[in-house]
Design a protein around this motif. Sequence first.
Motif, PDB file in Angstrom:
ATOM      1  N   ILE A 102       0.862  -1.183   0.000  1.00  0.00           N
ATOM      2  CA  ILE A 102       0.000   0.000   0.000  1.00  0.00           C
ATOM      3  C   ILE A 102       0.898   1.233   0.000  1.00  0.00           C
ATOM      4  N   ASP A 104      -0.254   4.592   1.062  1.00  0.00           N
ATOM      5  CA  ASP A 104      -0.632   5.693   1.937  1.00  0.00           C
ATOM      6  C   ASP A 104      -0.934   5.215   3.355  1.00  0.00           C
ATOM      7  N   GLU A 107      -4.307   3.957   4.386  1.00  0.00           N
ATOM      8  CA  GLU A 107      -4.739   2.644   3.903  1.00  0.00           C
ATOM      9  C   GLU A 107      -4.428   1.512   4.878  1.00  0.00           C
TER      10      GLU A 107
END
Length: 196
Positions: A102, A104, A107
């Motif tokens: 991921i 960010d 997230e």
Amino acid sequence: MTDLPGGDSSGSAYEPEEVVRQDGIGAPDPFMRLWTPHRMAYIAGENKPTTTEAGSGCPFCRIPLLSDVDGLIVQRGDAAYAVLNLYPYNPGHLMVVPYRHIADYTELTPEEVVEVATLTQQAMQAIRIVSAAHGFNIGMNQGDIAGAGIAAHLHQHVVPRWEGDANFMPVIGQTKVLPQLLTDTRALLAKSWPTT
């Protein structure tokens, strides 16, 4: 003026006029050079992914598939792992990385947030045991624009700091001196990693 170490026995002082000038290989100046050609791999982006996709092209997806020693992994958790930075700012510089690909921080699942935080605390404890760090820089660069070297896979830096560690080498020589091999640092940190 003062004598330079290693000078002749006559005690002559260093004078800028005595500097041997370079001939066509750079701007003449009085500085000595400490060459660090191994840094070119980082500068040239040798290990930087060519896509933002998960998989073997992403070093943070690939590292957990290696042995701890080969991957420079210091500690594995259920949702994240701690790994030495291959291009460290300071000795013991490591990163806490979720296994899930991921980009960010928003997230992360609640469980991943807890494990990233726990591994960060444990990293600080282990580094203090191994090298008596006086402080830490801890943080994430979110996105290319913010300076993330690998923006597609979230990672949190844990950089140990010592009073006076910003010496002349990085300021003047634009070079960091690391007194220990990464494999030796990994072994020391793994041995000192807290169990709780």
